[in-house]
Design a protein around this motif. Sequence first.
Motif, short mmCIF file in Angstrom:
data_model
loop_
_atom_site.label_atom_id
_atom_site.label_comp_id
_atom_site.label_asym_id
_atom_site.label_seq_id
_atom_site.Cartn_x
_atom_site.Cartn_y
_atom_site.Cartn_z
N GLY A 39 -0.29 -1.60 -0.54
CA GLY A 39 -0.69 -0.84 -1.72
C GLY A 39 -1.90 -1.44 -2.42
O GLY A 39 -2.82 -0.72 -2.84
N THR A 40 -1.92 -2.76 -2.56
CA THR A 40 -3.07 -3.43 -3.17
C THR A 40 -4.33 -3.18 -2.35
O THR A 40 -5.40 -2.90 -2.92
N LEU A 41 -4.20 -3.25 -1.04
CA LEU A 41 -5.36 -3.00 -0.19
C LEU A 41 -5.78 -1.54 -0.22
O LEU A 41 -6.98 -1.24 -0.20
N LEU A 42 -4.82 -0.63 -0.29
CA LEU A 42 -5.17 0.79 -0.40
C LEU A 42 -5.94 1.05 -1.69
O LEU A 42 -6.88 1.85 -1.71
N ASP A 43 -5.55 0.39 -2.76
CA ASP A 43 -6.21 0.59 -4.06
C ASP A 43 -7.56 -0.10 -4.15
O ASP A 43 -8.43 0.36 -4.89
N ASN A 44 -7.74 -1.21 -3.42
CA ASN A 44 -8.92 -2.04 -3.62
C ASN A 44 -9.79 -2.28 -2.39
O ASN A 44 -10.95 -2.64 -2.53
#
Length: 86
Positions: A47-52
């Motif tokens: 999720g963090t990578l999807l967002d950033n």
Amino acid sequence: LYQMRNMTQLCQRSTIIMSLSTHKPTEPITDRQHRMTFGKYKGFTVGTLLDNKPSYLLWLCDKTDFELGSDLMDEAEDGVDRPDFD
């Protein structure tokens, strides 16, 4: 015999390196809370990578056996136009 021993050692080293660099999930990742267990962003959630950094996930799917479920893949493709963090 010496050359054979060196070749065996080289093959063993190559196998170790490949096993450390190859990630083969048994099924596509579908949970945003899944933590990366390898690579540049080890410890980050999907999720963090999807967002950033969606471009990293797309690159990973393209270059390795890593696979995202279709919903997460769509999210990564939609987010690739956003600026990445580094």
